[in-house]
Scaffold this active site. Sequence first.
Site, short mmCIF file in Angstrom:
data_model
loop_
_atom_site.label_atom_id
_atom_site.label_comp_id
_atom_site.label_asym_id
_atom_site.label_seq_id
_atom_site.Cartn_x
_atom_site.Cartn_y
_atom_site.Cartn_z
N GLY A 119 -0.04 0.87 -0.23
CA GLY A 119 -0.50 2.24 -0.52
C GLY A 119 -1.45 2.61 0.61
O GLY A 119 -2.55 2.08 0.66
N HIS A 120 -0.99 3.43 1.52
CA HIS A 120 -1.79 3.80 2.69
C HIS A 120 -2.26 5.24 2.55
O HIS A 120 -1.45 6.17 2.49
CB HIS A 120 -0.97 3.61 3.98
#
Length: 421
Positions: free
Chosen positions: A39-40
């Site tokens: 999850g960036h």
Amino acid sequence: MVDVLLGLQWGDEGKGKIVDYLAANYDIIARFQGGPNAGHTLYINDEKVVLHTIPSGVFQPGCKNLIGNGVVIDPVTLKKEIAEIVKRQPDVLSRLYISQRAHIITPTHKALDAASEAAKGKDKIGSTLKGIGPTYMDKTGRNGLRVGDLLDEKSFEEKYNKLKEKHAQLLGQYDYEVDITEWEKDFLDAVAYMRELNVINAEYWLDEQLKTGQKILAEGAQGSMLDIDFGTYPFVTSSNTIAAGVSNGLGVSPKMVGEVYGITKAYCTRVGSGPFPTELHDETGDALRKAGNEFGATTGRPRRCGWIDLVALRYSVMLSGVTQLIVTKTDILDSFSPLKAATSYIVDGEETDQMPYDLCTTEVQPVYREFEGWDKPINECATYEETPESFKQYCDFLEQYLGTKLSYISNGVGRDQLLKK
Ligand code: GDP
Ligand code: IMO
Ligand code: MG
């Protein structure tokens, strides 16, 4: 050349934000491992965007984005992600490329992930339950489905059904029942959608790009301490997250790797189970979580928080040959004084600065060095020169201990909240 940016801790170091910034200097951003467990987080015009499968170069105009062969793709997540991005970047599809050799996460891979975790009980890995482990198992077990297999509808159906049957048997052994009807419907819709995307022979494509002088940045997912070989096994992910993963995750020669940017938070977090020597189980840990808003970008789970661990960091720097360091979330430490950094461990009464073979069975006591906090908010500093003296001392110590140049200091969530050292 292919430069690399990767996490040096247990993930969530701020890779997305930094890749989004650095992408202005690159022609191509390429993901080489991991999948939707990542999850960036990026802030685009003050709006938060979380990317899971798509490289963090999508918001830089003109930048091409490749999902490499080392990545595992959930078609449903990919389709949803594209739909979100298109709202802001209508041309995203013309700049998105997918390796035909990347493996596909099916609904039964996700079911197997859940079954395996349930069977482990209190020893569970704390997986994101995105099907990562089972998909990489099928890849190395030579049973996997690849993006290239989706293109021929008829043979895809055969291969998919065969795999689904094999998984049904495994799920039976786990005594785990789940109704995948809805998941499967979405999955098959998304598979049909993927057939329209730019599926390419990525290793030849990258070779062409390199020959014409294009600049490539490989974007890591997870962190070095979650690496399948060198992380805190078995509490790790199922891919090689260190720089070595770039070569087999993209199909480029190791000789082509140039700069290796290693990124760390100014403190340390971990989400999921497993050893974490500098974890704080007290109010300081809670205060770090609150100040840093430390909740998982993929699962929303609270992240475990603690002081920066220089023993683990130096190990990560060594494994990947990091040439430049980036420190993020320095602003979060504003309200903490004194600060601490672990510089060695006591193991069996002996002091060591090396990572033990098995942190799960070895009791380690971190030895800390203390630093004075600072009285000026770091996010009010527009240049490194403007930062307080005690902050500079902290940065100098990191550089000296890790034997690596510190290039950037991040002092806020925004793309430009970055100081060059
Ligand atoms: P990634 O997985 O490495 O891309 O990191 P995540 O996006 O999972 O987590 C990093 C979090 O920290 C995100 O919410 C970012 O917006 C935020 N962040 C990144 N750099 C900074 C910084 O320098 N200061 C602050 N306050 N937040 C930051
Ligand atoms: P980014 O790219 C933090 C952790 C999970 C779990 C372990 C195994 O955002 O830094 P998996 O789903 O891979 O089987 O989970 O790894 N994990 C991460 N932790 N950031 C990530 O990615 C992670 N991806 C996986 O919490 O402990
Ligand atoms: Mg993350």
